[in-house]
Design a protein around this motif. Sequence first.
Motif, PDB file in Angstrom:
ATOM      1  N   ASN A 229       0.869  -1.013   0.096  1.00 42.96           N
ATOM      2  CA  ASN A 229       0.060   0.001  -0.039  1.00 42.96           C
ATOM      3  C   ASN A 229       0.899   1.337   0.064  1.00 42.96           C
ATOM      4  OD1 ASN A 229      -2.122  -1.513  -0.036  1.00 42.96           O
ATOM      5  ND2 ASN A 229      -2.776  -1.426   2.199  1.00 42.96           N
ATOM      6  N   ILE A 230       2.023   1.266   0.862  1.00 42.45           N
ATOM      7  CA  ILE A 230       2.866   2.396   0.809  1.00 42.45           C
ATOM      8  C   ILE A 230       3.566   2.564  -0.424  1.00 42.45           C
ATOM      9  CG2 ILE A 230       5.028   1.458   1.773  1.00 42.45           C
ATOM     10  CD1 ILE A 230       3.258   4.581   3.169  1.00 42.45           C
ATOM     11  N   TRP A 233       1.052   3.934  -2.928  1.00 43.90           N
ATOM     12  CA  TRP A 233       0.722   5.607  -2.328  1.00 43.90           C
ATOM     13  C   TRP A 233       2.111   6.210  -2.708  1.00 43.90           C
ATOM     14  CZ3 TRP A 233       3.496   8.666   1.017  1.00 43.90           C
ATOM     15  CH2 TRP A 233       3.091   9.595   1.419  1.00 43.90           C
ATOM     16  N   GLN A 234       3.230   5.687  -2.608  1.00 42.40           N
ATOM     17  CA  GLN A 234       4.437   6.604  -3.031  1.00 42.40           C
ATOM     18  C   GLN A 234       4.528   6.663  -4.385  1.00 42.40           C
ATOM     19  OE1 GLN A 234       7.880   4.565  -2.097  1.00 42.40           O
ATOM     20  NE2 GLN A 234       9.242   5.996  -2.842  1.00 42.40           N
ATOM     21  N   ASN A 236       2.201   6.521  -6.532  1.00 43.65           N
ATOM     22  CA  ASN A 236       0.773   7.493  -7.115  1.00 43.65           C
ATOM     23  C   ASN A 236       1.457   9.103  -7.083  1.00 43.65           C
ATOM     24  OD1 ASN A 236      -1.562   8.078  -7.897  1.00 43.65           O
ATOM     25  ND2 ASN A 236      -2.444   8.191  -5.820  1.00 43.65           N
ATOM     26  N   HIS A 237       2.121   9.274  -6.029  1.00 46.25           N
ATOM     27  CA  HIS A 237       2.416  10.572  -5.581  1.00 46.25           C
ATOM     28  C   HIS A 237       3.603  11.056  -6.636  1.00 46.25           C
ATOM     29  CE1 HIS A 237      -0.260  10.169  -2.228  1.00 46.25           C
ATOM     30  NE2 HIS A 237      -0.420  11.480  -2.128  1.00 46.25           N
ATOM     31  N   GLN A 272      -4.386  15.976  -3.806  1.00 47.20           N
ATOM     32  CA  GLN A 272      -3.778  15.346  -2.805  1.00 47.20           C
ATOM     33  C   GLN A 272      -2.739  16.200  -2.117  1.00 47.20           C
ATOM     34  OE1 GLN A 272      -4.021  14.502  -5.759  1.00 47.20           O
ATOM     35  NE2 GLN A 272      -2.204  12.917  -6.464  1.00 47.20           N
ATOM     36  N   LYS A 356      -2.015  11.765   6.227  1.00 44.11           N
ATOM     37  CA  LYS A 356      -2.300  11.039   5.036  1.00 44.11           C
ATOM     38  C   LYS A 356      -1.835   9.569   5.336  1.00 44.11           C
ATOM     39  CE  LYS A 356      -3.928  14.451   2.444  1.00 44.11           C
ATOM     40  NZ  LYS A 356      -5.197  14.591   1.763  1.00 44.11           N
ATOM     41  N   LEU A 357      -0.524   9.573   5.874  1.00 44.07           N
ATOM     42  CA  LEU A 357      -0.159   8.281   6.108  1.00 44.07           C
ATOM     43  C   LEU A 357      -0.885   7.452   7.243  1.00 44.07           C
ATOM     44  CD1 LEU A 357       3.967   8.731   5.901  1.00 44.07           C
ATOM     45  CD2 LEU A 357       2.363   7.458   4.273  1.00 44.07           C
ATOM     46  N   LEU A 360      -3.745   6.038   5.762  1.00 41.93           N
ATOM     47  CA  LEU A 360      -3.251   4.889   5.062  1.00 41.93           C
ATOM     48  C   LEU A 360      -3.110   3.710   6.084  1.00 41.93           C
ATOM     49  CD1 LEU A 360      -2.352   3.520   2.381  1.00 41.93           C
ATOM     50  CD2 LEU A 360      -0.237   4.263   2.684  1.00 41.93           C
TER      51      LEU A 360
END
Length: 704
Positions: A229-230, A233-234, A236-237, A272, A356-357, A360
């Motif tokens: 997931n992280i 998430w990473q 994606n950003h 975001q 945000k984290l 998550l």
Amino acid sequence: MRFFTNLLKLPKVSLNPKEILLLILLIIAGYLGNYFKLTLFFGVDFLFGSIAVLIIVAIYGSVWGTIASIISSSFTWVLWGHPYAMIIFICESIFVGLFLRKQSQNLLLLNGIYWLVLGIPLVAIFYGGILQISLIATVLIAIKQAVNGIFNALVCSLIINYLPIERWLRIKTKKHTISWQQSLFNLFIAFVFFPVMTININNAIRSAETIEMAIIKDINFLSLAFKNNIKFWQENHITSLKRIANYLDLTEENSFIKTQANLENIQKIFPQFNEIYIVNNAGKIIAKSPYQLKSSINFSERTDFQQLKNYESSFTTNIQSTSIKLGKDEIVNIGVPIVNNNQFLGAIFGELKLTKLINLIETTKINEDFEITIIDQKNRVIATSLDTIEPLEIFTLYEDKKIRNLNNNVVHLLPSSPNLPAIWKWENSFYAQTSSLNNDIDFKIVIQIPTKPQIDYIRTIYIKNLSIMLFTAIIALIAAMLLSNKLVQPMLRLTQVTTDLPQKILAEEEIIFDNSIVAEIDSLTHNFKSMILALNQMFQEIKSAKNSLEERVEKRTQELSITNRELESEIIKRQEIEAILREREERYELAISGTNDGIWDWDLITNQVYYSPTWMRILGYEDQPLPNIFSTWSDNVHPDSLLIVMSDINDHLEGKTDVYQNTHRIKHYNGNYIWIASKGKCIRNEQGKAYRLVGIITDITDKK
């Protein structure tokens, strides 16, 4: 007062070497039985030291048993961090020791009574009241210790009753016996208790292992899921920042207005990001969104900018606090380089709040028991689901903890304070795993789960199992008593009926035997009936013989009475004859008293010899007479004459001569030998056998 007097009595010290050796070995065995414990799960241990302690109580008495209990149970203070278990075990040995031999010989029954009446309440007072342990833990410990104590007492009873310990020790006391009822009681409990105990212990150990394996599996799964997931998430950003960079053109001079306008429009597409900065290759901010942001940040000196400028990384992640004085506002910076034709033109940075984290993390958690914490290379907390830790605090999870390594980097952490009870340490412990997030981000992820929910889960299961076991033990105790009583009662009745059986048969009492459904007892009853019939017949014969014997004795008594009267008459006549003979002997003695002749009278039957005073005077023993025995004469006869003298005596006794005559030498008191002339004649009975030889001696030394 009598209770305390018995308690304070000193133990006997007159022990033989074997007893002393066994006592020492049992005390050592008691301590080792607690040291080599059997751990069931999560700090719950089975101890076996009280087996040896109860053996000491049974053999040596309550005082030695109490001393052994103090020594062996002292290890529980070290093991569990409090003295209360030690007190409970000491009370157990005192209780059993005081009532054993006084109220009951059944050690197992007394031990069961102790745990039900005193042991379990003491656990509730010490653990629940003083140590403030949770209710579920207190209930588990109470039931566990009761089951453990009854199990140890059962093993002790089997050892005491079925091993010849007293014979090994050669104790000269009353022989140890055990009733059939108690034997059936012990064996029935053993056959019920041992299998159930073994199954539950095995299940407890396997359940604890299974739960730990499940925890490890869940932690690994959660770790992998959160890393994915992280990573997503990473990526994606980073992808969003790269797309923003593609819209920008930093090659044109004086393009600030255009870049600023584009950036503000772009941020609407990527909401975001809380804040976005665009810096040139010198680290100067050329655009920012929102535009109202202060541009006092100097990127040229920041490590993440230098990494991008020097092509050391395709992106960077940095954590910082932007407004500590105004409140918690920790952010994570993500930056990507802006490159054109392999030329570094600048970089774009996007700021995200740490919340945000945290969001998550919350979406990744399997359940509420798991906690996730992200820490950076400085061991600072970046994001966590724990309410007790603030972002950017130093992570201290592993400090002051006793670490128990499992596998897959999973550890079990317990408080290391020596003053805390072991049960409290387990309740406040947790499992944890620390692993790197990924190769691109120098973060670590810590996943932890408290042990208490798992402990409470397995405690709930084993409170039920141990309660069932304890209930089974109680039912087994009651059933064993009833069943053994049912089986033994006919034997007891048979024992009562056959006690003093001969007297009952002689008294012609009515003997009634009860029938039994047990074939062996019924057969034994039949044998006793047959034996009674045989004994009754024998007693009748003995009685008849007795009556006959009495008649014969009475008849014989009458005959003996007649014989006695005849003997009395004969004795009177003999006494009269002896009186006449005595009178004659006195006259004869008087007649020869003035002469030099000494008289001797030899009883050939008793070998006794009478020597007259004149006889003693001739040999010089008038003042110290010699004993009236044959050797008085024979030992003093000259050795050269003794054989000839004895030959002449034997010839006369055999009837070869009418009178015995002989001249020989005999030793005088002064040591010299004198010559004597001896003459005698024997007296014979009706059969002609000589029974008496009478004669005289005359000193003829002067004539020689």
